[in-house]
Design a protein around this motif. Structure first.
Motif, PDB file in Angstrom:
ATOM      1  N   LYS A  81       0.920  -1.208   0.013  1.00 10.59           N
ATOM      2  CA  LYS A  81       0.101   0.455   0.250  1.00 10.59           C
ATOM      3  C   LYS A  81       0.790   1.526   0.478  1.00 10.59           C
ATOM      4  CE  LYS A  81      -4.040  -2.008   2.080  1.00 10.59           C
ATOM      5  NZ  LYS A  81      -4.656  -2.525   4.309  1.00 10.59           N
ATOM      6  N   GLU A  82       2.148   0.913   0.466  1.00  6.05           N
ATOM      7  CA  GLU A  82       2.803   2.418   0.116  1.00  6.05           C
ATOM      8  C   GLU A  82       3.985   2.186  -0.796  1.00  6.05           C
ATOM      9  OE1 GLU A  82       4.967   2.683   4.379  1.00  6.05           O
ATOM     10  OE2 GLU A  82       3.185   1.517   5.445  1.00  6.05           O
ATOM     11  N   GLY A  83       3.498   1.379  -1.617  1.00  3.27           N
ATOM     12  CA  GLY A  83       4.643   1.499  -3.103  1.00  3.27           C
ATOM     13  C   GLY A  83       5.503   0.732  -3.303  1.00  3.27           C
ATOM     14  N   ILE A  84       5.975   0.104  -1.699  1.00  5.57           N
ATOM     15  CA  ILE A  84       7.482  -0.968  -1.826  1.00  5.57           C
ATOM     16  C   ILE A  84       6.555  -2.653  -2.488  1.00  5.57           C
ATOM     17  CG2 ILE A  84       8.925  -1.858  -0.071  1.00  5.57           C
ATOM     18  CD1 ILE A  84       8.364   0.715   1.930  1.00  5.57           C
ATOM     19  N   ASP A  85       7.484  -3.236  -2.694  1.00  5.66           N
ATOM     20  CA  ASP A  85       7.349  -4.900  -3.009  1.00  5.66           C
ATOM     21  C   ASP A  85       7.824  -4.942  -2.940  1.00  5.66           C
ATOM     22  OD1 ASP A  85       6.908  -7.134  -4.607  1.00  5.66           O
ATOM     23  OD2 ASP A  85       7.780  -6.529  -6.683  1.00  5.66           O
ATOM     24  N   TYR A 116      33.197  -6.576   6.524  1.00  3.90           N
ATOM     25  CA  TYR A 116      32.165  -6.252   5.837  1.00  3.90           C
ATOM     26  C   TYR A 116      31.678  -4.682   6.565  1.00  3.90           C
ATOM     27  CZ  TYR A 116      30.686 -11.231   4.556  1.00  3.90           C
ATOM     28  OH  TYR A 116      30.337 -12.554   4.335  1.00  3.90           O
ATOM     29  N   ASP A 117      30.949  -4.207   5.280  1.00  2.44           N
ATOM     30  CA  ASP A 117      30.502  -2.547   5.641  1.00  2.44           C
ATOM     31  C   ASP A 117      28.736  -2.943   6.075  1.00  2.44           C
ATOM     32  OD1 ASP A 117      30.878   0.168   6.554  1.00  2.44           O
ATOM     33  OD2 ASP A 117      31.457   0.432   4.921  1.00  2.44           O
ATOM     34  N   PHE A 118      28.635  -3.360   7.374  1.00  2.49           N
ATOM     35  CA  PHE A 118      27.481  -3.150   6.980  1.00  2.49           C
ATOM     36  C   PHE A 118      27.110  -2.307   8.416  1.00  2.49           C
ATOM     37  CE2 PHE A 118      26.466  -7.836   5.898  1.00  2.49           C
ATOM     38  CZ  PHE A 118      26.735  -7.296   4.172  1.00  2.49           C
ATOM     39  N   ALA A 119      25.549  -2.141   7.607  1.00  2.00           N
ATOM     40  CA  ALA A 119      24.913  -1.089   9.294  1.00  2.00           C
ATOM     41  C   ALA A 119      23.337  -1.679  10.163  1.00  2.00           C
ATOM     42  CB  ALA A 119      24.682   0.388   8.888  1.00  2.00           C
ATOM     43  N   VAL A 120      23.332  -1.888  11.072  1.00  2.00           N
ATOM     44  CA  VAL A 120      21.749  -2.038  11.646  1.00  2.00           C
ATOM     45  C   VAL A 120      20.833  -1.009  11.419  1.00  2.00           C
ATOM     46  CG1 VAL A 120      20.612  -2.479  13.751  1.00  2.00           C
ATOM     47  CG2 VAL A 120      23.153  -3.545  13.601  1.00  2.00           C
ATOM     48  N   ALA A 121      19.820  -1.604  10.476  1.00  2.00           N
ATOM     49  CA  ALA A 121      18.754  -0.427  10.414  1.00  2.00           C
ATOM     50  C   ALA A 121      17.718  -0.604  11.245  1.00  2.00           C
ATOM     51  CB  ALA A 121      18.109  -0.826   8.803  1.00  2.00           C
ATOM     52  N   GLY A 122      17.688  -1.117  12.441  1.00  2.00           N
ATOM     53  CA  GLY A 122      16.312  -1.731  13.397  1.00  2.00           C
ATOM     54  C   GLY A 122      16.538  -3.500  13.739  1.00  2.00           C
ATOM     55  N   LYS A 123      16.400  -3.574  15.178  1.00  2.00           N
ATOM     56  CA  LYS A 123      16.073  -4.617  15.650  1.00  2.00           C
ATOM     57  C   LYS A 123      14.213  -5.033  15.964  1.00  2.00           C
ATOM     58  CE  LYS A 123      15.701  -3.071  20.401  1.00  2.00           C
ATOM     59  NZ  LYS A 123      16.830  -2.485  21.906  1.00  2.00           N
ATOM     60  N   GLU A 129      20.798   2.470   5.739  1.00  2.00           N
ATOM     61  CA  GLU A 129      19.897   2.948   6.423  1.00  2.00           C
ATOM     62  C   GLU A 129      18.918   3.841   6.916  1.00  2.00           C
ATOM     63  OE1 GLU A 129      24.345   4.209   8.398  1.00  2.00           O
ATOM     64  OE2 GLU A 129      23.180   3.215   6.278  1.00  2.00           O
ATOM     65  N   ASN A 130      19.389   4.551   5.924  1.00  2.00           N
ATOM     66  CA  ASN A 130      18.642   5.736   6.030  1.00  2.00           C
ATOM     67  C   ASN A 130      17.619   6.181   4.928  1.00  2.00           C
ATOM     68  OD1 ASN A 130      19.907   6.763   8.019  1.00  2.00           O
ATOM     69  ND2 ASN A 130      22.355   7.257   6.734  1.00  2.00           N
ATOM     70  N   LYS A 131      17.546   4.870   3.688  1.00  2.00           N
ATOM     71  CA  LYS A 131      16.234   5.194   2.660  1.00  2.00           C
ATOM     72  C   LYS A 131      15.357   4.743   2.727  1.00  2.00           C
ATOM     73  CE  LYS A 131      19.418   3.164  -0.931  1.00  2.00           C
ATOM     74  NZ  LYS A 131      19.358   1.937  -1.876  1.00  2.00           N
ATOM     75  N   LYS A 132      14.001   5.423   2.480  1.00  2.00           N
ATOM     76  CA  LYS A 132      12.924   5.697   2.768  1.00  2.00           C
ATOM     77  C   LYS A 132      12.397   4.728   2.929  1.00  2.00           C
ATOM     78  CE  LYS A 132       8.233   7.905   1.311  1.00  2.00           C
ATOM     79  NZ  LYS A 132       7.488   8.856   0.428  1.00  2.00           N
ATOM     80  N   GLU A 133      12.303   3.251   1.841  1.00  2.00           N
ATOM     81  CA  GLU A 133      11.603   2.550   1.695  1.00  2.00           C
ATOM     82  C   GLU A 133      12.504   1.541   2.678  1.00  2.00           C
ATOM     83  OE1 GLU A 133      14.818   2.625  -1.465  1.00  2.00           O
ATOM     84  OE2 GLU A 133      13.454   3.766  -0.020  1.00  2.00           O
ATOM     85  N   ILE A 134      13.532   1.558   3.698  1.00  2.00           N
ATOM     86  CA  ILE A 134      14.651   0.442   4.412  1.00  2.00           C
ATOM     87  C   ILE A 134      13.765   1.772   6.210  1.00  2.00           C
ATOM     88  CG2 ILE A 134      16.082   0.146   5.722  1.00  2.00           C
ATOM     89  CD1 ILE A 134      16.185  -0.968   3.238  1.00  2.00           C
ATOM     90  N   LYS A 135      13.438   2.632   6.183  1.00  2.00           N
ATOM     91  CA  LYS A 135      13.067   2.656   7.507  1.00  2.00           C
ATOM     92  C   LYS A 135      10.878   2.552   7.441  1.00  2.00           C
ATOM     93  CE  LYS A 135      15.738   7.034   8.102  1.00  2.00           C
ATOM     94  NZ  LYS A 135      15.879   8.386   8.259  1.00  2.00           N
ATOM     95  N   ALA A 136      10.834   2.051   6.331  1.00  4.70           N
ATOM     96  CA  ALA A 136       9.527   2.310   6.116  1.00  4.70           C
ATOM     97  C   ALA A 136       8.887   0.426   7.132  1.00  4.70           C
ATOM     98  CB  ALA A 136       8.425   2.187   4.520  1.00  4.70           C
ATOM     99  N   ILE A 137       9.844  -0.303   6.568  1.00  2.20           N
ATOM    100  CA  ILE A 137      10.367  -1.809   6.841  1.00  2.20           C
ATOM    101  C   ILE A 137      10.001  -1.998   7.946  1.00  2.20           C
ATOM    102  CG2 ILE A 137      11.110  -3.878   5.412  1.00  2.20           C
ATOM    103  CD1 ILE A 137      11.608  -2.850   3.260  1.00  2.20           C
ATOM    104  N   VAL A 138      11.173  -1.270   8.493  1.00  4.39           N
ATOM    105  CA  VAL A 138      11.401  -1.095  10.360  1.00  4.39           C
ATOM    106  C   VAL A 138      10.270  -0.945  10.705  1.00  4.39           C
ATOM    107  CG1 VAL A 138      12.913  -0.243  11.561  1.00  4.39           C
ATOM    108  CG2 VAL A 138      14.300  -0.655  10.003  1.00  4.39           C
ATOM    109  N   LYS A 139       9.806   0.586  10.392  1.00  3.87           N
ATOM    110  CA  LYS A 139       8.637   1.480  10.621  1.00  3.87           C
ATOM    111  C   LYS A 139       7.196  -0.171  11.214  1.00  3.87           C
ATOM    112  CE  LYS A 139       5.409   4.186  11.184  1.00  3.87           C
ATOM    113  NZ  LYS A 139       4.850   5.565  10.382  1.00  3.87           N
ATOM    114  N   ALA A 140       7.399  -0.699   9.826  1.00  3.73           N
ATOM    115  CA  ALA A 140       6.260  -1.867   9.982  1.00  3.73           C
ATOM    116  C   ALA A 140       6.091  -3.420  11.056  1.00  3.73           C
ATOM    117  CB  ALA A 140       5.683  -2.107   8.325  1.00  3.73           C
ATOM    118  N   LEU A 141       7.524  -3.455  10.785  1.00  8.16           N
ATOM    119  CA  LEU A 141       8.294  -4.600  11.822  1.00  8.16           C
ATOM    120  C   LEU A 141       7.857  -4.443  13.441  1.00  8.16           C
ATOM    121  CD1 LEU A 141      11.718  -6.092   9.513  1.00  8.16           C
ATOM    122  CD2 LEU A 141       8.977  -7.254   9.617  1.00  8.16           C
TER     123      LEU A 141
END
Length: 277
Positions: A64-68, A109-116, A244-256
């Motif tokens: 519904k938010e345009g994220i496949d 690896y050069d990774f970041a944590v977007a959410g738990k 981790e600052n991408k809009k779609e990643i933040k939306a996924i974490v918010k939903a989770l």
């Protein structure tokens, strides 16, 4: 003739420009619409249970938010970090911070944590005994052989008063050689984590990650003891640094991290999975 040629050339350019504008309008009307309306595809690599199940639960909300949201499950979870590193997926969801830190240091690896999202309390299971008091002298205990989970298993045994580890362990890495007190002379069998449910009949007890308990269709309520909800081993959404600052990643974490997912986890998994938000 020269004047007519110039006029014809101007008219041809004008027609071409109008034709080009017409094609552009046709593409928008038959395609996905304006860029604002276009869906964004995000591929997340995940463990099968419960990670992929939780991700699939939020797919309709994200659509519904345009994220496949595309959930990718690999047979070998150890390949989920290389897949992220190599841009085959946009994020992964299967690991906790101590494990991530240990492999990131080893592999660079050069990774970041977007959410738990959740904790899977690791627990002690047995086909042979009904309580820890029944553990006999010299009992064989199977534990995971990867550094962070091996420490986690030994720490659980220490919390239960069965062993004592040497002091000063600060990097979530320990092996049976770091045990300084072992009153029952427990014998440890280091096993690939995925094989722990299978070796259960061959040992007196096994300390197993809950996702593997669920995949093996064991009853998580039959753990003789387990970590409590204060466990630091929350499972994470991990991305390449900067994403981790991408809009779609933040939306996924918010939903989770929503009440809907909290209720889904509690209802579906009970004591086996604990929300970490």
């Amino acid at each position: 003739m020269k004047k007519k040629s110039v006029i014809s050339l101007v008219l041809a350019i004008a027609v071409g420009l109008l034709s080009g504008c017409g094609n552009g309008g046709s593409s928008n009307s038959t395609g996905s619409g304006s860029s604002k309306d276009k869906s964004v595809t995000v591929k997340i690599g995940a463990a099968a249970v419960p990670h992929a199940e939780i991700l699939n639960h939020i797919k309709p909300t994200l659509a519904k938010e345009g994220i496949d949201l595309q959930v990718v499950v690999l047979d070998d979870e150890d390949q989920l970090n290389p897949a992220l590193q190599e841009n085959q997926i946009d994020a992964n969801y299967f690991q906790h911070l101590p494990y991530l830190e240990s492999v990131a240091k080893e592999k660079g690896y050069d990774f970041a944590v977007a959410g738990k999202v959740h904790v899977e309390p690791i627990g002690f299971y047995s086909d042979k005994i009904k309580s820890k008091s029944e553990l006999k002298n010299g009992a064989k205990i199977a534990i995971p052989n990867n550094p962070s989970n091996e420490y986690r298993a030994l720490e659980l045994l220490q919390e239960q008063g069965l062993i004592k580890l040497k002091s000063g362990i600060a990097n979530y890495s320990a092996t049976p050689s770091d045990i300084v007190e072992n009153s029952k002379n427990l014998q440890f069998v280091e096993v690939d984590a995925a094989q722990l449910p299978r070796v259960l009949p061959d040992v007196d007890g096994s300390i197993i990650n809950t996702n593997l308990v669920l995949e093996a269709k064991l009853d998580p309520n039959k753990a003789l003891f387990r970590e409590d909800s204060k466990s630091p081993y929350a499972n994470l959404i991990v991305v390449r640094k900067g994403d981790e600052n991408k809009k779609e990643i933040k939306a996924i974490v918010k939903a989770l991290n929503s009440d809907d997912v909290r209720n889904f986890i509690k209802k579906k998994y009970g004591v086996a999975v604990v929300p970490a938000f």
